[in-house]
Write an enzyme that holds these catalytic residues in place. Structure first.
Site, short mmCIF file in Angstrom:
data_model
loop_
_atom_site.label_atom_id
_atom_site.label_comp_id
_atom_site.label_asym_id
_atom_site.label_seq_id
_atom_site.Cartn_x
_atom_site.Cartn_y
_atom_site.Cartn_z
N CYS A 152 0.80 -1.23 0.00
CA CYS A 152 0.00 0.00 0.00
C CYS A 152 0.83 1.28 0.00
O CYS A 152 0.30 2.36 -0.19
CB CYS A 152 -0.98 0.00 1.17
SG CYS A 152 -2.20 -1.33 1.10
N HIS A 290 -3.18 7.34 2.72
CA HIS A 290 -3.64 6.02 2.30
C HIS A 290 -4.99 5.76 2.93
O HIS A 290 -5.19 5.96 4.14
CB HIS A 290 -2.63 4.97 2.72
CG HIS A 290 -3.10 3.56 2.54
ND1 HIS A 290 -3.72 3.13 1.38
CD2 HIS A 290 -3.06 2.49 3.38
CE1 HIS A 290 -4.03 1.85 1.52
NE2 HIS A 290 -3.64 1.44 2.71
N ASN A 320 -10.45 0.40 0.83
CA ASN A 320 -8.99 0.40 0.72
C ASN A 320 -8.62 -0.30 -0.58
O ASN A 320 -8.82 -1.51 -0.72
CB ASN A 320 -8.40 -0.33 1.93
CG ASN A 320 -6.89 -0.39 1.92
OD1 ASN A 320 -6.25 -0.17 0.90
ND2 ASN A 320 -6.31 -0.73 3.06
#
Length: 361
Positions: A152, A290, A320
């Site tokens: 990520c 993020h 996500n």
């Protein structure tokens, strides 16, 4: 035990972990820093694009698979929906759509690209690189192409690599793409509640002096490698009937350990980056974190001192999306960012790793 009580071991809420779920104490590290003047030429973001698959999976639907309610997911994560790729779509398909949009936004054609970097932990296949498939799809015949996996954090790592590697005056395409719906266990509420599929892209190229990438911070913490993992499918545990039966190809995450890692690492990294760049936190106008978990972001914000920044979020509708999270959110924020604004991107993910980038738009 009720689902509320069981959340203690998920790391989705803010309860203590199980006895074996605590993140290990931090160890000293020497992160990579780049500040103004560190590059040969000034490079910045010239165009943004994103693509989200058509299928919308609401939290009621995702929760039903894992035995929890949509309300439970929304309360713990802030996520109401996520997108899932069609069965015949792979990472390169999503990346292609985002790439076209970014190129249009930059006013460039694919044959003007010198470099393509794709950040993903869910490539089409182990070989060839997804970036090479994308190069062929969009007709970027003059571009070198490779994949990068920092989970990520991957988009920031890829953007930094591209801004360093692109020839003076040249253009690079940077894509973050993941299809996590293929690697999550639908019965695991810790992951099915959070993750979705998507792709985001930017074009990196020359910008006027004083604009573009001001500073970056990249750091990895391999002693925390077990917090996020997909155990099988590589050379350690090759694909086999047994590995499939044992569910070793599923993404697993120690939620509480990840939360602790981010809480302990990210604020200091942000403060260090801004201090090295001689930027007051109050000067930052846009913060793009993020999109891991809405509640996690809420907990972090007071520690970051970004009092004047607009905090951009897409997790409510997209969840996500892994390496796509930052460029998808940046594309959504694009029209709100004015020339000269300071923009801070903050990624964190498996490895463990952190990746920050400060830009002047």
């Amino acid at each position: 035990m009720s689902s509320h009580d069981e959340a203690a071991s998920d790391g989705i809420g803010s309860h203590p972990p199980d006895t074996d779920g605590t993140a290990r104490s931090a160890t000293p590290t020497a992160p990579f820093h780049r500040d103004a003047g560190g590059g040969k030429t000034a490079n910045g973001i010239l165009g943004c694009g994103a693509y989200l698959p058509e299928r919308v999976v609401g939290s009621d639907e995702a929760g039903a698979w894992a035995g929890v309610t949509g309300e439970w997911i929304e309360t713990k994560t802030g996520i109401r929906a996520r997108r899932y790729a069609h069965p015949d779509q792979a990472a390169s398909d999503l990346a292609e759509q985002a790439a076209h949009e970014a190129l249009r936004d930059a006013g460039l054609s694919a044959d003007q690209l010198s470099l393509i970097v794709v950040a993903t932990s869910t490539p089409d296949s182990p070989q060839p690189p997804t970036a090479c498939l994308l190069q062929d799809r969009i007709g970027a015949r003059h571009a070198a192409a490779f994949d990068l996996n920092a989970v990520c954090s991957g988009f920031v790592y890829a953007a930094e690599a591209a801004s360093r590697m692109v020839p003076p005056g040249g253009f690079a395409l940077v894509v973050g793409v993941d299809i996590y719906s293929r690697i999550i266990d639908p019965a695991d509420r810790r992951t099915v509640s959070l993750f979705g599929d998507g792709a985001g892209a930017v074009v990196v190229g020359p910008v006027p002096e004083g604009r573009g990438v001001i500073a970056t911070h990249l750091a990895s913490y391999g002693d925390h490698h077990d917090l996020i993992k997909v155990p099988a499918g590589g050379s350690r545990i090759p694909a086999s009937k047994e590995s499939l039966q044992d569910g070793l190809h599923y993404f697993t995450m120690n939620g509480y350990g990840v939360r602790t890692f981010v809480r302990d690492r990210l604020p200091g990294a942000v403060h260090s980056l801004l201090a090295n760049a001689e930027v007051d936190p109050a000067e930052v106008r846009h913060f793009v974190p993020h999109q891991a978990n809405g509640r996690m972001i809420d907990e972090l914000l007071p520690e970051l001192d970004l009092s004047q920044a607009v905090v951009h979020r897409t997790l409510e509708q997209y969840g996500n999306t892994g390496a796509a999270s930052l460029p998808v959110t940046l594309a959504a924020a694009r029209q709100e960012i004015a020339p000269g604004d300071l923009v801070l991107l903050a990624g964190f993910g498996g490895g463990m790793s952190t990746g920050l980038m400060l830009l002047r738009w």
